[in-house]
Write a protein that holds these residues in place. Structure first.
Motif, PDB file in Angstrom:
ATOM      1  N   TYR A  69       0.835  -1.212   0.000  1.00 26.24           N
ATOM      2  CA  TYR A  69       0.000   0.000   0.000  1.00 26.24           C
ATOM      3  C   TYR A  69       0.863   1.252   0.000  1.00 26.24           C
ATOM      4  N   PHE A  70       1.892   1.279   0.834  1.00 24.81           N
ATOM      5  CA  PHE A  70       2.779   2.440   0.889  1.00 24.81           C
ATOM      6  C   PHE A  70       3.419   2.711  -0.479  1.00 24.81           C
ATOM      7  N   LEU A  71       3.926   1.661  -1.096  1.00 25.26           N
ATOM      8  CA  LEU A  71       4.611   1.827  -2.381  1.00 25.26           C
ATOM      9  C   LEU A  71       3.660   2.327  -3.464  1.00 25.26           C
ATOM     10  N   SER A  72       2.455   1.791  -3.475  1.00 23.83           N
ATOM     11  CA  SER A  72       1.487   2.249  -4.483  1.00 23.83           C
ATOM     12  C   SER A  72       1.069   3.689  -4.217  1.00 23.83           C
ATOM     13  N   TYR A  73       0.941   4.043  -2.951  1.00 27.69           N
ATOM     14  CA  TYR A  73       0.512   5.396  -2.585  1.00 27.69           C
ATOM     15  C   TYR A  73       1.579   6.433  -2.927  1.00 27.69           C
ATOM     16  N   LYS A  74       2.842   6.074  -2.771  1.00 25.01           N
ATOM     17  CA  LYS A  74       3.932   7.029  -2.944  1.00 25.01           C
ATOM     18  C   LYS A  74       4.713   6.813  -4.239  1.00 25.01           C
ATOM     19  N   TRP A  75       4.180   5.981  -5.154  1.00 23.53           N
ATOM     20  CA  TRP A  75       4.966   5.599  -6.313  1.00 23.53           C
ATOM     21  C   TRP A  75       5.391   6.806  -7.148  1.00 23.53           C
ATOM     22  N   GLY A  76       4.507   7.748  -7.344  1.00 24.51           N
ATOM     23  CA  GLY A  76       4.859   8.921  -8.131  1.00 24.51           C
ATOM     24  C   GLY A  76       6.017   9.693  -7.539  1.00 24.51           C
ATOM     25  N   PHE A 125       2.613   8.097   8.472  1.00 22.04           N
ATOM     26  CA  PHE A 125       3.440   8.809   7.501  1.00 22.04           C
ATOM     27  C   PHE A 125       4.928   8.636   7.789  1.00 22.04           C
ATOM     28  N   MET A 126       5.296   8.408   9.051  1.00 21.60           N
ATOM     29  CA  MET A 126       6.704   8.296   9.417  1.00 21.60           C
ATOM     30  C   MET A 126       7.351   7.017   8.903  1.00 21.60           C
ATOM     31  N   TRP A 127       6.553   6.047   8.461  1.00 21.09           N
ATOM     32  CA  TRP A 127       7.094   4.794   7.916  1.00 21.09           C
ATOM     33  C   TRP A 127       6.923   4.699   6.408  1.00 21.09           C
ATOM     34  N   MET A 128       6.418   5.719   5.796  1.00 22.03           N
ATOM     35  CA  MET A 128       6.170   5.655   4.365  1.00 22.03           C
ATOM     36  C   MET A 128       7.452   5.857   3.571  1.00 22.03           C
ATOM     37  N   PRO A 129       7.501   5.345   2.346  1.00 19.27           N
ATOM     38  CA  PRO A 129       8.684   5.559   1.505  1.00 19.27           C
ATOM     39  C   PRO A 129       9.043   7.030   1.415  1.00 19.27           C
ATOM     40  N   LEU A 130      10.345   7.278   1.368  1.00 20.54           N
ATOM     41  CA  LEU A 130      10.963   8.603   1.267  1.00 20.54           C
ATOM     42  C   LEU A 130      11.039   9.334   2.602  1.00 20.54           C
ATOM     43  N   ARG A 131      10.450   8.778   3.661  1.00 14.47           N
ATOM     44  CA  ARG A 131      10.555   9.425   4.986  1.00 14.47           C
ATOM     45  C   ARG A 131      11.814   8.899   5.654  1.00 14.47           C
ATOM     46  N   ARG A 182       9.420   7.729  -7.902  1.00 10.28           N
ATOM     47  CA  ARG A 182      10.027   7.820  -9.238  1.00 10.28           C
ATOM     48  C   ARG A 182      10.907   9.052  -9.361  1.00 10.28           C
ATOM     49  N   TRP A 183      10.482  10.149  -8.732  1.00  9.86           N
ATOM     50  CA  TRP A 183      11.212  11.409  -8.862  1.00  9.86           C
ATOM     51  C   TRP A 183      12.020  11.747  -7.613  1.00  9.86           C
ATOM     52  N   LEU A 184      12.161  10.784  -6.718  1.00  6.67           N
ATOM     53  CA  LEU A 184      12.917  10.988  -5.483  1.00  6.67           C
ATOM     54  C   LEU A 184      12.486  12.295  -4.822  1.00  6.67           C
ATOM     55  N   ALA A 191      16.694   2.842  -1.905  1.00  6.25           N
ATOM     56  CA  ALA A 191      17.064   2.978  -0.498  1.00  6.25           C
ATOM     57  C   ALA A 191      16.100   3.896   0.241  1.00  6.25           C
ATOM     58  N   CYS A 192      15.764   5.017  -0.375  1.00  3.83           N
ATOM     59  CA  CYS A 192      14.876   5.978   0.286  1.00  3.83           C
ATOM     60  C   CYS A 192      13.436   5.475   0.354  1.00  3.83           C
ATOM     61  N   ALA A 193      13.076   4.550  -0.516  1.00  6.69           N
ATOM     62  CA  ALA A 193      11.737   3.965  -0.466  1.00  6.69           C
ATOM     63  C   ALA A 193      11.652   2.834   0.544  1.00  6.69           C
ATOM     64  N   VAL A 194      12.679   1.996   0.603  1.00  6.90           N
ATOM     65  CA  VAL A 194      12.617   0.776   1.424  1.00  6.90           C
ATOM     66  C   VAL A 194      13.018   1.034   2.871  1.00  6.90           C
ATOM     67  N   ALA A 195      14.051   1.830   3.102  1.00 15.15           N
ATOM     68  CA  ALA A 195      14.585   2.004   4.457  1.00 15.15           C
ATOM     69  C   ALA A 195      13.533   2.467   5.467  1.00 15.15           C
ATOM     70  N   PRO A 196      12.687   3.453   5.150  1.00 13.64           N
ATOM     71  CA  PRO A 196      11.684   3.857   6.153  1.00 13.64           C
ATOM     72  C   PRO A 196      10.696   2.745   6.483  1.00 13.64           C
TER      73      PRO A 196
END
Length: 632
Positions: free
Chosen positions: A62-69, A187-193, A72-74, A143-148
């Motif tokens: 769910y997180f990846l689909s929600y933040k996919w856009g 939100f604190m565990w979502m990709p890019l956080r 892609r653009w970091l 890394a920025c997507a998976v680590a959080p």
């Protein structure tokens, strides 16, 4: 009931949070339906580890689909997330392990930051794994997507354990559902956080799991290690961690059977903090500073652990003596801190009044919750309030039982975190996390009653209404009410005042920043909040970033844009070695200069009043930036 009682006996779990087992099937269901539902609930209880992995992986999808856009653009939207990536890049480029200064900010000495390398490790590890195969940029995105999301695993594991231990072995799906509605926390565990908040929340959840653990030694060790890791990352959870530690000491004062828990907590706290300091404290953090795990806090924590260990051998079975010893130990620690580190009795940031007035007081997360728009405040504060009330009710229902100390501690932590939001709104994520436990307890008592109802309206509508109320979704629905005409006019006026037509959000995008790539590497005078994004995504440097230890650099930027004389900025650029001035018109920070200094240098530039020592630099048509080169 027979099967449920057998499961309780087999696992030696005493559910004091409920007075009866919920009758899951409704009265109109057939025998086959009842058997199926009971088998399903028994499987949930028995195979909870499998369910954990399903929940965790489902949340990640769910997180990846929600933040996919954004992935892609970091699109790292927060200053700290950009700064974290810049720190990792500097380390991987050869910066020493204990040198955490960001040398692309605050020239010439570099920006002194109060972080540690703990949170850098998973990000750096993922980059190193993927970079040789897919290149640097894609490795950064992964890394920025998976680590959080990795931090969600220990947090969810701890929430499940606490729900099983303190409420009922079958209650944890409710906790997961409530957690998925806690948007500020989630939100604190979502990709890019990429910043440290997700890991801090995970440590808090593990501490609570340790408090609820019926195995005293294991629970104490869990709480002690999680507290040490939390302090190694930062001190933002200091009030809650101190309260959790005090609750362990008070449990021992009341019940000598808690000796094993307190000793395990003391040993792991002391050892963990020593390792965190010795292995991760930067050169700057080894000074007598108050905002990190420095010698100030290390000595205080070691003394606290030693006293807890010492008094555990001195009291035996006498409760009054144990209580007196705990109070005396607390007084010794307080006296030691007061006499040894008087400089740390005030605000831990240690900022000047001028810096607080010009900068710190304008930071959104340090403002009280009630200063935010009512829709934001309602969505952030609803779950913590419900959870605190639920935890208090659970503590009252559990009085006299083995679970009472855990619920008292959870209630106290929930209440303090909730009240903390009315001091600084950055207590919101931790308050929502603590609210999950009390809300789950209320749900476990109320939802089965509604599901047992003979009324279909109560079974369906009532169940949904109660869950929405407990989880905070009701607040989200209320916040969706269309704004009144007057409120819409205010929003429109504010957007126009900020210069919304310039689309300042484009400044932080990769295509926008790519416009700066043809320029030679330079140090730029730009907005404080734009500095971390600039250094993370380009070869350029900036004068300041929003970090309190670098008060003079922040004041230099503030005064440059506020001052009526352009010579203030001119002198700052010379002293800092900056050769370019970069603006993103309409960016949030610009509203401060627009409102507080309408005749200041920033507004002069917006009106086209450019001093002779600045020469415009051509940028592509439609660029969101304004850029000048210092020529004199």
């Amino acid at each position: 009931m027979a099967n449920l009682n057998a499961a309780r006996t087999k696992r030696r779990v005493t559910s004091v949070a409920v007075r009866r087992a919920p009758a899951y099937p409704g009265p109109m269901q057939s025998g086959d339906d009842k058997q199926f539902e009971e088998r399903m609930m028994a499987w949930i209880e028995r195979r909870w580890r499998t369910v954990f992995w399903l929940m965790f992986l489902g949340a990640c999808v769910y997180f990846l689909s929600y933040k996919w856009g954004q992935i892609r653009w970091l699109a790292l939207s927060d200053t700290d997330d950009n700064m974290r990536l810049a720190q990792v890049h500097a380390w991987l480029a050869g910066q020493p392990w204990f040198d955490l200064r960001q040398h692309k900010l605050a020239p010439p000495d570099g920006l002194n930051i109060h972080w540690s390398r703990i949170v850098d490790l998973p990000i750096a590890g993922l980059i190193l794994i993927f970079r040789p195969f897919i290149g640097a940029f894609t490795a950064d995105r992964i890394a920025c997507a998976v680590a959080p999301m990795l931090a969600l695993a220990p947090a969810l594991w701890a929430i499940i354990l606490t729900s099983r231990r303190a409420i009922h072995p079958r209650a944890y799906p409710i906790a997961f559902a409530v957690l998925m509605c806690a948007s500020t926390c989630l939100f604190m565990w979502m990709p890019l956080r990429t910043d440290h908040h997700g890991w801090q929340l995970a440590m808090l959840a593990l501490v609570v799991a340790g408090l609820a653990d019926p195995n005293g030694r294991r629970g104490g060790a869990t709480a002690g290690l999680a507290t040490a890791v939390s302090f190694g990352i930062g001190l933002e959870l200091l009030p809650l961690m101190a309260l959790a530690g005090a609750s362990i000491a008070l449990r021992w004062a009341w019940d000598a059977g808690e000796t094993g828990r307190m000793r395990a907590y003391a040993v792991t706290l002391a050892g963990g903090c020593a390792i965190a300091f010795g292995g991760f404290a930067s050169y700057d953090n080894r000074a007598m500073v108050c905002d990190v795990l420095s010698p100030v806090w290390l000595s205080t924590l070691l003394l606290s652990a030693a006293l807890l260990m010492g008094v555990s051998y001195a009291a035996g079975g006498r409760r009054p003596l144990r209580c007196a010893l705990v109070v005396a130990a607390g007084a010794v620690v307080a006296g030691f801190f007061l006499l040894s580190f008087p400089q740390c009795l005030g605000r831990p940031e240690g900022i000047s009044p001028e810096l607080e007035q010009l900068w710190f007081a304008n930071i959104r997360e340090v403002k009280p919750l009630y200063t935010k728009p009512w829709r934001d405040a309602l969505q952030t504060g609803w779950l913590p309030v419900i959870g605190a009330l639920g935890a208090i009710v659970a503590a009252l229902r559990a009085r006299g039982s083995a679970q009472a100390p855990a619920w008292i501690a959870i209630a106290a932590l929930s209440l303090v975190a909730t009240l903390g939001m009315f001091w600084q709104s950055r207590f919101g994520p931790q308050a929502q996390l603590m609210g999950v436990f009390g809300a789950t307890a209320l749900g476990w008592w109320l939802l089965p009653k509604l599901l047992d109802s003979t009324s279909s309206l109560a079974r369906i509508g009532g169940t949904l209404a109660v869950f929405f109320a407990l989880s905070g979704q009701l607040a989200s629905f209320v916040a969706m009410i269309p704004k009144a005409a007057a409120e819409r006019r205010e929003d429109k006026a504010e957007a126009q005042a900020r210069g919304a037509k310039t689309r300042p959000s484009r400044c932080s995008t990769i295509p926008g920043l790519a416009q700066l790539d043809p320029l030679p590497a330079a140090t730029m005078l730009t907005f404080i909040d734009f500095g971390p994004r600039l250094i993370a995504m380009t070869k350029h440097s900036a004068i300041a970033g929003p970090y309190h230890r670098n008060g003079q650099a922040i004041l230099d930027v503030q005064k440059s844009f506020r001052a009526a004389s352009p010579e203030v900025a001119h002198e700052v650029m010379r002293r800092r070695g900056a050769t370019m001035l970069l603006l993103c018109p309409g960016m949030a920070e610009s509203t401060i200069y627009r409102a507080r200094a309408p005749q200041g240098f920033y507004m002069q530039l917006m009106r086209g009043e450019v001093p002779g020592w600045l020469q415009p630099v051509a940028l592509p048509d439609g660029s969101p930036f304004l850029l000048w080169k210092m020529v004199g």
